[in-house]
Design a protein around this motif. Sequence first.
Motif, PDB file in Angstrom:
ATOM      1  N   GLU A   1       1.039  -1.171  -0.002  1.00 11.59           N
ATOM      2  CA  GLU A   1       0.035  -0.088   0.041  1.00 11.59           C
ATOM      3  C   GLU A   1       1.045   1.152   0.008  1.00 11.59           C
ATOM      4  O   GLU A   1       0.540   2.259  -0.751  1.00 11.59           O
ATOM      5  CB  GLU A   1      -1.112   0.156   0.996  1.00 11.59           C
ATOM      6  CG  GLU A   1      -1.978   1.163   0.983  1.00 11.59           C
ATOM      7  CD  GLU A   1      -3.099   1.374   2.048  1.00 11.59           C
ATOM      8  OE1 GLU A   1      -3.838   1.986   2.321  1.00 11.59           O
ATOM      9  OE2 GLU A   1      -2.962   0.108   3.092  1.00 11.59           O
ATOM     10  N   LEU A   2       2.092   1.288   0.992  1.00  7.10           N
ATOM     11  CA  LEU A   2       2.837   2.376   0.743  1.00  7.10           C
ATOM     12  C   LEU A   2       3.488   2.581  -0.398  1.00  7.10           C
ATOM     13  O   LEU A   2       3.648   3.776  -0.978  1.00  7.10           O
ATOM     14  CB  LEU A   2       4.006   2.297   2.145  1.00  7.10           C
ATOM     15  CG  LEU A   2       4.810   3.492   2.196  1.00  7.10           C
ATOM     16  CD1 LEU A   2       4.099   4.841   2.450  1.00  7.10           C
ATOM     17  CD2 LEU A   2       5.646   3.247   3.320  1.00  7.10           C
ATOM     18  N   ALA A   3       4.371   1.317  -0.926  1.00  2.00           N
ATOM     19  CA  ALA A   3       4.767   1.676  -2.371  1.00  2.00           C
ATOM     20  C   ALA A   3       3.757   2.116  -3.349  1.00  2.00           C
ATOM     21  O   ALA A   3       4.208   3.003  -4.132  1.00  2.00           O
ATOM     22  CB  ALA A   3       5.289   0.017  -2.915  1.00  2.00           C
TER      23      ALA A   3
ATOM     24  N   ALA B   1      -2.861  12.840  -1.924  1.00  2.00           N
ATOM     25  CA  ALA B   1      -1.963  11.662  -1.993  1.00  2.00           C
ATOM     26  C   ALA B   1      -0.931  11.689  -0.921  1.00  2.00           C
ATOM     27  O   ALA B   1      -0.504  10.588  -0.419  1.00  2.00           O
ATOM     28  CB  ALA B   1      -1.645  11.675  -3.270  1.00  2.00           C
ATOM     29  N   CYS B   2      -0.432  12.877  -0.555  1.00  2.00           N
ATOM     30  CA  CYS B   2       0.518  13.124   0.354  1.00  2.00           C
ATOM     31  C   CYS B   2       0.242  12.409   1.568  1.00  2.00           C
ATOM     32  O   CYS B   2       0.881  11.954   2.389  1.00  2.00           O
ATOM     33  CB  CYS B   2       1.271  14.858   0.393  1.00  2.00           C
ATOM     34  SG  CYS B   2       2.643  14.861  -0.714  1.00  2.00           S
ATOM     35  N   GLU B   3      -1.059  12.981   2.082  1.00  2.00           N
ATOM     36  CA  GLU B   3      -1.598  12.672   3.267  1.00  2.00           C
ATOM     37  C   GLU B   3      -1.989  11.163   3.539  1.00  2.00           C
ATOM     38  O   GLU B   3      -1.749  10.538   4.495  1.00  2.00           O
ATOM     39  CB  GLU B   3      -2.870  13.579   3.335  1.00  2.00           C
ATOM     40  CG  GLU B   3      -3.472  13.322   4.804  1.00  2.00           C
ATOM     41  CD  GLU B   3      -4.666  14.022   4.955  1.00  2.00           C
ATOM     42  OE1 GLU B   3      -4.876  14.805   6.124  1.00  2.00           O
ATOM     43  OE2 GLU B   3      -5.674  14.402   3.996  1.00  2.00           O
ATOM     44  N   HIS B   4      -2.418  10.603   2.142  1.00  2.00           N
ATOM     45  CA  HIS B   4      -2.688   9.142   2.358  1.00  2.00           C
ATOM     46  C   HIS B   4      -1.354   8.325   2.431  1.00  2.00           C
ATOM     47  O   HIS B   4      -1.385   7.628   3.398  1.00  2.00           O
ATOM     48  CB  HIS B   4      -3.344   8.768   1.166  1.00  2.00           C
ATOM     49  CG  HIS B   4      -3.528   7.365   0.833  1.00  2.00           C
ATOM     50  ND1 HIS B   4      -4.380   6.514   1.855  1.00  2.00           N
ATOM     51  CD2 HIS B   4      -2.869   6.297   0.052  1.00  2.00           C
ATOM     52  CE1 HIS B   4      -4.250   5.257   1.517  1.00  2.00           C
ATOM     53  NE2 HIS B   4      -3.530   5.113   0.482  1.00  2.00           N
ATOM     54  N   ALA B   5      -0.250   8.914   2.012  1.00  2.00           N
ATOM     55  CA  ALA B   5       1.080   8.264   2.076  1.00  2.00           C
ATOM     56  C   ALA B   5       1.410   8.074   3.641  1.00  2.00           C
ATOM     57  O   ALA B   5       1.844   7.246   4.175  1.00  2.00           O
ATOM     58  CB  ALA B   5       1.962   8.506   1.266  1.00  2.00           C
ATOM     59  N   ALA B   6       1.310   9.409   4.130  1.00  2.00           N
ATOM     60  CA  ALA B   6       1.748   9.698   5.462  1.00  2.00           C
ATOM     61  C   ALA B   6       0.788   8.732   6.612  1.00  2.00           C
ATOM     62  O   ALA B   6       1.368   8.117   7.372  1.00  2.00           O
ATOM     63  CB  ALA B   6       1.579  10.941   5.712  1.00  2.00           C
ATOM     64  N   ASP B   7      -0.482   8.776   6.253  1.00  2.00           N
ATOM     65  CA  ASP B   7      -1.335   8.072   7.133  1.00  2.00           C
ATOM     66  C   ASP B   7      -1.148   6.422   6.985  1.00  2.00           C
ATOM     67  O   ASP B   7      -1.212   5.796   7.899  1.00  2.00           O
ATOM     68  CB  ASP B   7      -2.601   8.321   6.640  1.00  2.00           C
ATOM     69  CG  ASP B   7      -3.264   9.755   7.048  1.00  2.00           C
ATOM     70  OD1 ASP B   7      -2.570  10.059   7.813  1.00  2.00           O
ATOM     71  OD2 ASP B   7      -4.460  10.007   6.516  1.00  2.00           O
TER      72      ASP B   7
ATOM     73  N   ALA C   1       0.868   1.831  10.096  1.00  2.00           N
ATOM     74  CA  ALA C   1       1.976   0.724   9.798  1.00  2.00           C
ATOM     75  C   ALA C   1       2.664   0.649  11.371  1.00  2.00           C
ATOM     76  O   ALA C   1       3.024  -0.322  11.950  1.00  2.00           O
ATOM     77  CB  ALA C   1       2.811   0.524   8.730  1.00  2.00           C
ATOM     78  N   VAL C   2       3.005   1.938  11.634  1.00  2.00           N
ATOM     79  CA  VAL C   2       3.868   2.062  13.083  1.00  2.00           C
ATOM     80  C   VAL C   2       2.953   1.564  14.165  1.00  2.00           C
ATOM     81  O   VAL C   2       3.363   0.994  15.114  1.00  2.00           O
ATOM     82  CB  VAL C   2       4.439   3.710  13.151  1.00  2.00           C
ATOM     83  CG1 VAL C   2       4.686   3.855  14.615  1.00  2.00           C
ATOM     84  CG2 VAL C   2       5.289   3.900  12.101  1.00  2.00           C
TER      85      VAL C   2
END
Length: 210
Positions: A80-82, A194-200, A205-206
Amino acid sequence: MAKKKKFDYFDSFHQQSALAVKEADLLIEIIENFTNASKLYEPMQHAHDIEHAGDEINHKIRKNITLDFITPIDREDLMELAGALDNLIDDIEDIIQHFYIYDVHVMHPDCIEFAKLLKKSCEALHNCTKSFGEYKKNRDKVRQAIIEVNDVEEEADILYVDSMRNLFTEHNDKPMRVIVWGAIFELFEDCCDACEHAADVIGDAVLKNS
């Protein structure tokens, strides 16, 4: 027999986010030096080269996910992150392409504000991926970077609403201007989302692996 070197997923994510920053830098350069759409061929090729480099990293990540018996975090989170980072790079390239597709002749002044916010968000995301590799030690740094991405997205939301309202109230006698710039402003908004989604995805995951 030499032991196979482990694939570094976290470094790959950091490389992807670096490309997003690079694409955002190029976007700012294009906007600041814009003359007309006919001059965009070379910059578009440069943007595509960055996007292609991102695709190659994304493919390597997905290939190794299928090969590795054990991964540092859940495979679904890695994928998902990739994908989220790859989509971000694609989305920034889309803005540059649409300046050309819509045959823009005069750059809208709000674009530079959108582009600067987008770069700020990409840089915060890049800091987030830097700390992600050692998230157990850097939990606070990861959290702070995610907050910064979210804050920038809120700024972009405000700019989007104001810019769209201005289009419909000040330029309602020029329907093509409203259509073209409304669509481009939506692309900027998509990039910040899209930036916010990647950060979320990183934040989730953390949380799951803490």
